[in-house]
Design an enzyme around this catalytic site. Structure first.
Site, short mmCIF file in Angstrom:
data_model
loop_
_atom_site.label_atom_id
_atom_site.label_comp_id
_atom_site.label_asym_id
_atom_site.label_seq_id
_atom_site.Cartn_x
_atom_site.Cartn_y
_atom_site.Cartn_z
CE LYS A 132 -37.83 -74.34 -32.79
NZ LYS A 132 -38.68 -75.54 -33.03
CG ASP A 157 -23.35 -74.29 -44.32
OD1 ASP A 157 -23.08 -73.13 -44.71
OD2 ASP A 157 -22.51 -75.05 -43.79
C1 IPM Z 1 -20.41 -68.40 -42.22
C2 IPM Z 1 -19.41 -69.09 -41.36
C3 IPM Z 1 -19.07 -68.19 -40.18
C4 IPM Z 1 -20.31 -68.03 -39.34
C5 IPM Z 1 -17.87 -68.65 -39.32
C6 IPM Z 1 -16.64 -68.86 -40.15
C7 IPM Z 1 -17.60 -67.67 -38.21
O1 IPM Z 1 -19.89 -70.33 -40.99
O2 IPM Z 1 -20.13 -67.27 -42.68
O3 IPM Z 1 -21.47 -68.96 -42.48
O4 IPM Z 1 -20.64 -68.88 -38.50
O5 IPM Z 1 -21.00 -67.03 -39.54
MG MG Z 2 -21.74 -70.89 -41.92
#
Ligand code: IPM
Ligand code: MG
Length: 368
Positions: free
Chosen positions: A192, A253
């Site tokens: 950003k 994600d």
């Molecule tokens: C990931 C998970 C982790 C992160 C958590 C579990 C600490 O979401 O590996 O993406 O935020 O990195």
């Molecule tokens: Mg994650």
């Protein structure tokens, strides 16, 4: 020569049940491919907290630094929600990443043909998708100081710090350019820079590394919010995406869901190469501990199994065996093997975690 060593940390929730299938696959490679590993098991996350009062025992940390690769399942669960922040299960994972200095987190998002219908996006947008997100993993807002919850006047203030040094940006940028050269030769860097100084520096340094060392690789820059939008609009425009720790967490994600199920996505977290050329490395599925389905045989072990395939490729220089395992997963899916998360529009009867393991082992046998 001694067998390569593995530290297996199944962790919490569905971690142990998906890792049980990986263990069977590891044994298969030992028996059928003359590729044996010395594997030891230990605790991480809530499981470690329950036994030791800490989410990662010092002895486990020390072993992680000694072995050739670490395989991790998942950490966390509602049982640990009220624990002090410093001993939450996630702290165990973050300590491993930090002390092993695993700065480059590779999160491939590939859409298997058999699953193209399952994506929440239209099939033609995701069919054949093959992108690699390279997430910086040991710095940024996850680790920056100052951090904490402080008193300020008559109220409290929560503080985290986004912080990147030039060398931290350089090394993760290099790892993205190196990967791009073995793929589509294209990197898109996301930050950003319109609102964050750390983003301005990120943009400047990635461009500088590219111009000086990787002039053959195509580099573009995108604001991370636009990147999120483009990922769901036209994900196939990307080859390699390189981004910081927090944006990488979110964008990966998002990319994962494009492929049909979060239960499919593996990851590799790599550090700098050791003297023997092998990087410090930890392999884990992108999905979490899924406490709602833990212990019921419903979990999809594929992300964890594909993480072991990444270990074969990036830690043990066994690209062909990695491809064999990836093809076996693809074959099992093509044969109709479906855990509940993979119940698409056509419906059908879901199989268990162990049955998915069976299907993949069967495809491995057939590959010989
Ligand atoms: C990931 C998970 C982790 C992160 C958590 C579990 C600490 O979401 O590996 O993406 O935020 O990195
Ligand atoms: Mg994650």
């Amino acid at each position: 020569m001694a067998n390569p060593s593995l530290l297996i940390l199944p962790g919490d929730g569905i971690g142990p049940e998906v890792m049980a299938q990986v263990t069977r696959i590891i044994d298969w490679f030992g028996e059928k491919r003359d590729l044996a590993f010395d594997a030891e098991h230990d605790l991480v996350g809530g499981a470690a907290y329950d036994k030791h009062g800490t989410p990662l025992h010092d002895d486990t940390m020390a072993r992680a630094l000694e072995v050739d690769a670490v395989l991790l399942g998942a950490v966390g669960g509602p049982k640990y929600d009220d624990l002090d922040f410093s001993v939450k299960p996630e702290r165990g994972l973050l300590r491993l990443r930090k002390e092993m200095d695993l700065f480059s987190n590779l999160r491939p998002a590939q859409c298997f043909d058999a699953l193209a219908d399952f994506s929440s996006l239209k099939k033609d947008i995701v069919a054949g998708l093959d992108i690699m997100i390279v997430r910086e993993l040991t710095s940024g807002v996850y680790f920056g100081e100052p951090r904490g919850i402080f008193e300020e006047g008559n109220e409290r203030v929560g503080i985290n710090t986004q912080r990147y040094t030039e060398s931290e940006i350089e090394r993760v940028a290099r790892s993205a350019f190196e990967l791009a050269r073995r793929r589509g030769n294209k990197v898109c860097s996301m930050e950003k820079a319109n609102v964050m100084e750390s983003g301005i520096l990120w943009r400047e340094v990635t461009q500088r590394v590219r111009d000086a060392e990787y002039p053959d690789v195509e580099l573009s820059h995108m604001y991370a919010d636009n990147g999120a939008m483009q990922l769901v609009r036209a994900p196939k425009q990307f080859d390699v995406i390189v981004t910081d720790n927090l944006f990488g967490d979110i964008l990966s994600d998002c990319a994962a869901m494009l492929t049909g199920s979060l239960g499919m996505l593996p990851s590799a977290s790599l550090g700098a190469p050791n003297a023997d050329g092998r990087p410090k490395a930890l392999y884990e599925p992108v999905h979490g501990s899924a406490p709602d389905i833990a212990g019921q045989g419903k979990a999809n072990p594929i992300a964890c199994i594909l993480s072991f395939a990444m270990a074969l490729r990036y830690s043990f220089d066994q690209g062909e065996e990695a491809a064999r395992l990836e093809k076996a997963v693809e074959q099992a899916l093509a044969d109709g093997a479906r855990t509940p998360d993979l119940m698409g529009p056509e419906g059908g009867t879901p199989i268990t975690t162990e049955e998915m393991g069976n299907a993949i082992l069967k495809a491995l046998d057939a590959s010989l």
